[in-house]
Scaffold this motif. Sequence first.
Motif, short mmCIF file in Angstrom:
data_model
loop_
_atom_site.label_atom_id
_atom_site.label_comp_id
_atom_site.label_asym_id
_atom_site.label_seq_id
_atom_site.Cartn_x
_atom_site.Cartn_y
_atom_site.Cartn_z
N CYS A 138 0.88 -1.33 -0.05
CA CYS A 138 0.20 -0.20 0.13
C CYS A 138 0.79 1.33 0.11
O CYS A 138 0.32 2.31 -0.68
N HIS A 139 1.91 1.29 0.91
CA HIS A 139 2.83 2.21 0.83
C HIS A 139 3.44 2.49 -0.67
O HIS A 139 3.44 3.76 -1.04
N GLN A 140 3.85 1.57 -1.35
CA GLN A 140 4.49 1.53 -2.55
C GLN A 140 3.39 2.13 -3.53
O GLN A 140 3.68 2.97 -4.30
N LYS A 141 2.03 1.67 -3.51
CA LYS A 141 1.04 2.24 -4.36
C LYS A 141 0.68 3.78 -4.04
O LYS A 141 0.72 4.61 -4.95
N PHE A 142 0.92 4.12 -2.72
CA PHE A 142 0.55 5.54 -2.37
C PHE A 142 1.68 6.30 -3.00
O PHE A 142 1.31 7.49 -3.42
N GLN A 143 2.91 5.85 -2.88
CA GLN A 143 4.20 6.82 -3.36
C GLN A 143 4.19 6.96 -4.71
O GLN A 143 4.25 7.83 -5.23
N ALA A 144 3.51 5.57 -5.63
CA ALA A 144 3.40 5.67 -6.80
C ALA A 144 2.39 6.75 -7.18
O ALA A 144 2.47 7.66 -8.34
N ARG A 145 1.24 6.75 -6.76
CA ARG A 145 0.21 7.80 -6.75
C ARG A 145 0.65 9.31 -6.48
O ARG A 145 0.31 10.04 -7.24
N ILE A 146 1.52 9.27 -5.62
CA ILE A 146 1.82 10.82 -5.39
C ILE A 146 3.06 11.03 -6.31
O ILE A 146 2.84 12.33 -7.05
N HIS A 147 3.92 10.26 -6.79
CA HIS A 147 4.66 10.57 -7.84
C HIS A 147 4.02 10.94 -9.14
O HIS A 147 4.18 11.70 -9.96
N GLU A 148 2.89 10.10 -9.36
CA GLU A 148 2.04 10.40 -10.71
C GLU A 148 1.15 11.85 -10.40
O GLU A 148 1.39 12.47 -11.55
N ALA A 149 0.90 11.90 -9.17
CA ALA A 149 0.22 13.26 -9.04
C ALA A 149 1.23 14.31 -9.33
O ALA A 149 1.00 15.46 -9.97
N GLU A 150 2.40 14.05 -8.71
CA GLU A 150 3.56 15.06 -8.86
C GLU A 150 3.72 15.49 -10.50
O GLU A 150 4.07 16.54 -10.77
N ASP A 151 4.00 14.41 -11.21
CA ASP A 151 4.31 14.37 -12.37
C ASP A 151 3.17 15.22 -13.33
O ASP A 151 3.66 16.01 -14.08
N SER A 152 1.85 14.79 -12.92
CA SER A 152 0.80 15.53 -13.52
C SER A 152 0.80 16.92 -13.11
O SER A 152 0.41 17.78 -14.22
N MET A 153 1.25 17.43 -11.88
CA MET A 153 1.28 18.60 -11.46
C MET A 153 2.40 19.49 -12.32
O MET A 153 2.04 20.44 -12.75
N GLN A 154 3.50 18.93 -12.43
CA GLN A 154 4.58 19.35 -13.07
C GLN A 154 4.17 19.62 -14.49
O GLN A 154 4.46 20.44 -15.34
N ALA A 155 3.32 18.49 -15.27
CA ALA A 155 3.15 18.78 -16.65
C ALA A 155 1.98 19.87 -16.71
O ALA A 155 2.14 20.70 -17.71
N GLN A 156 1.03 19.82 -15.69
CA GLN A 156 0.11 21.01 -15.81
C GLN A 156 0.70 22.36 -15.68
O GLN A 156 0.42 23.43 -16.32
N HIS A 157 1.69 22.32 -14.64
CA HIS A 157 2.70 23.68 -14.55
C HIS A 157 3.17 24.13 -15.95
O HIS A 157 3.10 25.30 -16.37
N LEU A 158 4.03 23.20 -16.69
CA LEU A 158 4.48 23.32 -17.84
C LEU A 158 3.42 24.10 -18.96
O LEU A 158 3.68 24.93 -19.52
N ILE A 159 2.40 23.26 -18.66
CA ILE A 159 1.17 23.72 -19.72
C ILE A 159 0.67 25.13 -19.65
O ILE A 159 0.61 25.92 -20.27
N ILE A 160 0.57 25.42 -18.00
CA ILE A 160 0.27 26.77 -17.60
C ILE A 160 1.26 27.84 -17.90
O ILE A 160 0.92 28.93 -18.51
N GLU A 161 2.51 27.50 -17.75
CA GLU A 161 3.60 28.31 -18.16
C GLU A 161 3.54 28.46 -19.62
O GLU A 161 3.69 29.71 -20.16
N ALA A 162 3.21 27.46 -20.62
CA ALA A 162 3.52 27.86 -21.93
C ALA A 162 2.12 28.64 -22.45
O ALA A 162 2.13 29.49 -23.25
N LEU A 163 0.74 28.44 -21.49
CA LEU A 163 -0.19 29.15 -22.06
C LEU A 163 -0.17 30.64 -21.45
O LEU A 163 -0.42 31.56 -22.04
N VAL A 164 0.48 30.96 -20.42
CA VAL A 164 0.83 32.11 -20.04
C VAL A 164 1.79 32.88 -21.02
O VAL A 164 1.62 34.02 -21.21
N ASP A 165 3.00 32.10 -21.42
CA ASP A 165 3.86 32.77 -22.53
C ASP A 165 3.03 33.12 -23.53
O ASP A 165 3.41 33.97 -24.31
N GLU A 166 2.17 32.16 -24.15
CA GLU A 166 1.11 32.35 -25.25
C GLU A 166 0.40 33.60 -25.11
O GLU A 166 0.16 34.28 -25.92
N LYS A 167 -0.19 33.60 -23.97
CA LYS A 167 -1.19 34.87 -23.63
C LYS A 167 -0.19 36.23 -23.77
O LYS A 167 -0.84 36.95 -24.27
#
Length: 169
Positions: A94-123
Amino acid sequence: MAPSIPRTRAAAAHAMKQIALDNQDRTIRRLRTQLATERRGLAATKKELEETQVALEASHKVIAGLTEIGLSMSKKIEKMKVKKQQVRANHVECHQKFQARIHEAEDSMQAQHLIIEALVDEKDSLLQTIHGLQEANNAPAPFDGDWEEEPKEEEIEDIPLGEGEIDDE
């Protein structure tokens, strides 16, 4: 005197036989008393032996019962150890699955952050293009360029594997 001697000898022999019989009678009474005492002692010893035998049998039953309880407890302890190992394995999984979910969420947040930065730059690029077009056409600026940026979210910390483990004691 001749006839009195045999009588005396006969009387003496008779007296000796009587003394011997009396001695034998006393010896017999003494031996009967000893025999009765020995029989009483033997009966007491036999009774003690029977009581000891009963106590020994009861002791064997108690030992057998305790042995059975001990075996039952050993089986329960083994089952508990197996269950504890399973719980520990489930906890780690369970701990490993939870850590995997956290890493997925962090990766997703980083990807969203990059998209937001790209959108801000485009704006910003679109705003500059709009400003450039407005200056070229001498039109008033519809945007003043003061956009509020969203607050940054705090990063989620990794939980080390050692924390939250089940204590063996």
